[in-house]
Write a protein that holds these residues in place. Sequence first.
Motif, PDB file in Angstrom:
ATOM      1  N   ASP A 109      48.248  58.153  60.235  1.00  0.00           N
ATOM      2  CA  ASP A 109      47.616  59.419  59.889  1.00  0.00           C
ATOM      3  C   ASP A 109      48.335  60.097  58.729  1.00  0.00           C
ATOM      4  O   ASP A 109      48.190  61.292  58.505  1.00  0.00           O
ATOM      5  CB  ASP A 109      47.586  60.353  61.105  1.00  0.00           C
ATOM      6  N   ARG A 110      49.121  59.320  58.001  1.00  0.00           N
ATOM      7  CA  ARG A 110      49.780  59.865  56.814  1.00  0.00           C
ATOM      8  C   ARG A 110      48.773  59.842  55.665  1.00  0.00           C
ATOM      9  O   ARG A 110      48.301  58.771  55.266  1.00  0.00           O
ATOM     10  CB  ARG A 110      51.017  59.042  56.454  1.00  0.00           C
ATOM     11  N   PRO A 111      48.415  60.987  55.110  1.00  0.00           N
ATOM     12  CA  PRO A 111      47.342  61.022  54.105  1.00  0.00           C
ATOM     13  C   PRO A 111      47.771  60.396  52.784  1.00  0.00           C
ATOM     14  O   PRO A 111      48.917  60.531  52.348  1.00  0.00           O
ATOM     15  CB  PRO A 111      47.058  62.513  53.946  1.00  0.00           C
ATOM     16  N   ALA A 112      46.828  59.697  52.154  1.00  0.00           N
ATOM     17  CA  ALA A 112      47.090  59.056  50.867  1.00  0.00           C
ATOM     18  C   ALA A 112      45.814  59.076  50.035  1.00  0.00           C
ATOM     19  O   ALA A 112      44.701  59.180  50.566  1.00  0.00           O
ATOM     20  CB  ALA A 112      47.556  57.617  51.068  1.00  0.00           C
ATOM     21  N   ILE A 113      45.980  59.002  48.735  1.00  0.00           N
ATOM     22  CA  ILE A 113      44.862  58.774  47.827  1.00  0.00           C
ATOM     23  C   ILE A 113      45.178  57.543  46.988  1.00  0.00           C
ATOM     24  O   ILE A 113      46.342  57.208  46.762  1.00  0.00           O
ATOM     25  CB  ILE A 113      44.551  59.985  46.921  1.00  0.00           C
ATOM     26  N   VAL A 114      44.112  56.876  46.555  1.00  0.00           N
ATOM     27  CA  VAL A 114      44.245  55.672  45.730  1.00  0.00           C
ATOM     28  C   VAL A 114      43.418  55.871  44.472  1.00  0.00           C
ATOM     29  O   VAL A 114      42.245  56.262  44.546  1.00  0.00           O
ATOM     30  CB  VAL A 114      43.755  54.418  46.494  1.00  0.00           C
ATOM     31  N   LEU A 115      44.028  55.606  43.319  1.00  0.00           N
ATOM     32  CA  LEU A 115      43.336  55.788  42.051  1.00  0.00           C
ATOM     33  C   LEU A 115      43.345  54.506  41.228  1.00  0.00           C
ATOM     34  O   LEU A 115      44.392  53.863  41.074  1.00  0.00           O
ATOM     35  CB  LEU A 115      43.987  56.894  41.212  1.00  0.00           C
ATOM     36  N   ASP A 116      42.177  54.146  40.709  1.00  0.00           N
ATOM     37  CA  ASP A 116      42.103  53.163  39.631  1.00  0.00           C
ATOM     38  C   ASP A 116      42.837  53.743  38.422  1.00  0.00           C
ATOM     39  O   ASP A 116      43.116  54.952  38.374  1.00  0.00           O
ATOM     40  CB  ASP A 116      40.620  52.906  39.327  1.00  0.00           C
ATOM     41  N   ILE A 117      43.128  52.932  37.415  1.00  0.00           N
ATOM     42  CA  ILE A 117      43.840  53.426  36.230  1.00  0.00           C
ATOM     43  C   ILE A 117      42.925  53.550  35.015  1.00  0.00           C
ATOM     44  O   ILE A 117      42.759  54.648  34.472  1.00  0.00           O
ATOM     45  CB  ILE A 117      45.060  52.536  35.902  1.00  0.00           C
ATOM     46  N   ASP A 118      42.291  52.459  34.580  1.00  0.00           N
ATOM     47  CA  ASP A 118      41.490  52.483  33.352  1.00  0.00           C
ATOM     48  C   ASP A 118      40.285  53.403  33.510  1.00  0.00           C
ATOM     49  O   ASP A 118      39.427  53.194  34.370  1.00  0.00           O
ATOM     50  CB  ASP A 118      41.011  51.075  32.993  1.00  0.00           C
ATOM     51  N   GLY A 241      50.440  52.262  57.491  1.00  0.00           N
ATOM     52  CA  GLY A 241      50.548  53.539  58.178  1.00  0.00           C
ATOM     53  C   GLY A 241      49.868  54.713  57.511  1.00  0.00           C
ATOM     54  O   GLY A 241      50.016  55.853  57.958  1.00  0.00           O
ATOM     55  N   TYR A 242      49.111  54.458  56.463  1.00  0.00           N
ATOM     56  CA  TYR A 242      48.456  55.544  55.737  1.00  0.00           C
ATOM     57  C   TYR A 242      46.973  55.638  56.079  1.00  0.00           C
ATOM     58  O   TYR A 242      46.329  54.645  56.433  1.00  0.00           O
ATOM     59  CB  TYR A 242      48.612  55.342  54.227  1.00  0.00           C
ATOM     60  N   ASP A 243      46.459  56.836  55.967  1.00  0.00           N
ATOM     61  CA  ASP A 243      45.020  57.083  56.028  1.00  0.00           C
ATOM     62  C   ASP A 243      44.583  57.466  54.617  1.00  0.00           C
ATOM     63  O   ASP A 243      44.984  58.521  54.104  1.00  0.00           O
ATOM     64  CB  ASP A 243      44.714  58.225  57.002  1.00  0.00           C
ATOM     65  N   ILE A 244      43.797  56.602  53.980  1.00  0.00           N
ATOM     66  CA  ILE A 244      43.351  56.884  52.615  1.00  0.00           C
ATOM     67  C   ILE A 244      42.227  57.920  52.696  1.00  0.00           C
ATOM     68  O   ILE A 244      41.094  57.606  53.071  1.00  0.00           O
ATOM     69  CB  ILE A 244      42.893  55.603  51.894  1.00  0.00           C
ATOM     70  N   TYR A 259      37.680  51.264  53.739  1.00  0.00           N
ATOM     71  CA  TYR A 259      39.104  51.613  53.775  1.00  0.00           C
ATOM     72  C   TYR A 259      39.406  52.833  52.903  1.00  0.00           C
ATOM     73  O   TYR A 259      40.407  52.877  52.187  1.00  0.00           O
ATOM     74  CB  TYR A 259      39.973  50.408  53.396  1.00  0.00           C
ATOM     75  N   ALA A 260      38.559  53.848  53.023  1.00  0.00           N
ATOM     76  CA  ALA A 260      38.785  55.158  52.421  1.00  0.00           C
ATOM     77  C   ALA A 260      37.826  56.130  53.094  1.00  0.00           C
ATOM     78  O   ALA A 260      36.648  55.812  53.287  1.00  0.00           O
ATOM     79  CB  ALA A 260      38.543  55.136  50.911  1.00  0.00           C
ATOM     80  N   ASP A 261      38.340  57.309  53.450  1.00  0.00           N
ATOM     81  CA  ASP A 261      37.490  58.303  54.103  1.00  0.00           C
ATOM     82  C   ASP A 261      36.403  58.795  53.162  1.00  0.00           C
ATOM     83  O   ASP A 261      35.263  58.998  53.567  1.00  0.00           O
ATOM     84  CB  ASP A 261      38.334  59.489  54.573  1.00  0.00           C
ATOM     85  N   LYS A 262      36.772  59.032  51.900  1.00  0.00           N
ATOM     86  CA  LYS A 262      35.812  59.481  50.899  1.00  0.00           C
ATOM     87  C   LYS A 262      36.083  58.772  49.578  1.00  0.00           C
ATOM     88  O   LYS A 262      37.216  58.359  49.303  1.00  0.00           O
ATOM     89  CB  LYS A 262      35.892  61.000  50.694  1.00  0.00           C
TER      90      LYS A 262
END
Length: 274
Positions: A109-118, A241-244, A259-262
């Motif tokens: 439940d550790r919040p995370a965000i994932v970003l593309d780069i280009d 252990g992360y929640d994206i 594998y991402a909430d939003k």
Amino acid sequence: MRKTFRVAGIATAGVLAGGALWGTGVATAGTTTEASASRTVEAKSGDEPHNIGQLVGEIDAYYGVTRDDDGVYRASPDSDYAHDVADVLARAKRDIERKAATSTGAKGDRPAIVLDIDDTVLLSIDYEKRTNFTYDNTTWNEYVEQADRPAVFGVPELIDFAEDRGVEVFFLTGLGEERRDAAVENLTRVGVGTELDAGHAFFKNKANPPSYLRDCATPEAWNCTTVQYKAGTRKHIESTGYDIIGSFGDQRSDLEGGYADKTYKLPNPTYFVE
């Protein structure tokens, strides 16, 4: 290749098309006009595609493209593109604020965000304009190695916003592992101050693919689609252990696969990646 489909050579094609059309007599997919007679014959073909020269102008106007004294093409912070990005990021900030406030911080439940780069963190409109909206692996790699792309408007601030609220930030790019040093240097230059080590910035490693992609990638053959690669990597991040709570990209293929909430789609009318 980074870009599997794009508007190919549109400016040049527009010039060539214009040269053909501006002669005596005009022939298009929709009409035929003869100089010797004032009559127009409607063709029975399908719908005429969007005019390629007009499309270039529309893209330039959308980004507010200007060319500075050094010959670099830049987007305007007052452009429709910038405003559309701002709308996406404003929604994302509200969601991040709410999710971070309710997170327990426990494993899973550790919040995370994932970003593309280009074209999600680093803007490449200068490359698109310089290459006439075509892609070449050699020139693209040279461009990335310069490490001087500007940030997509507001994205470094979004990253700071998330980190300030205890949200872990990860980067997930289609750039090859051999482009890591240049990309990290570029991210640092535009003010990204989060962790950029191998545990936080994931690059496509075809020579030594990670075990969590073994269903589609081995050292002998990389067979992962963009969706498989990115969804598989997000799954791996969540397994630690992360929640994206948010996944960001300029391509649908950056975001599909779960594998991402939003998910947050940033605008990009210049190329398409399957």
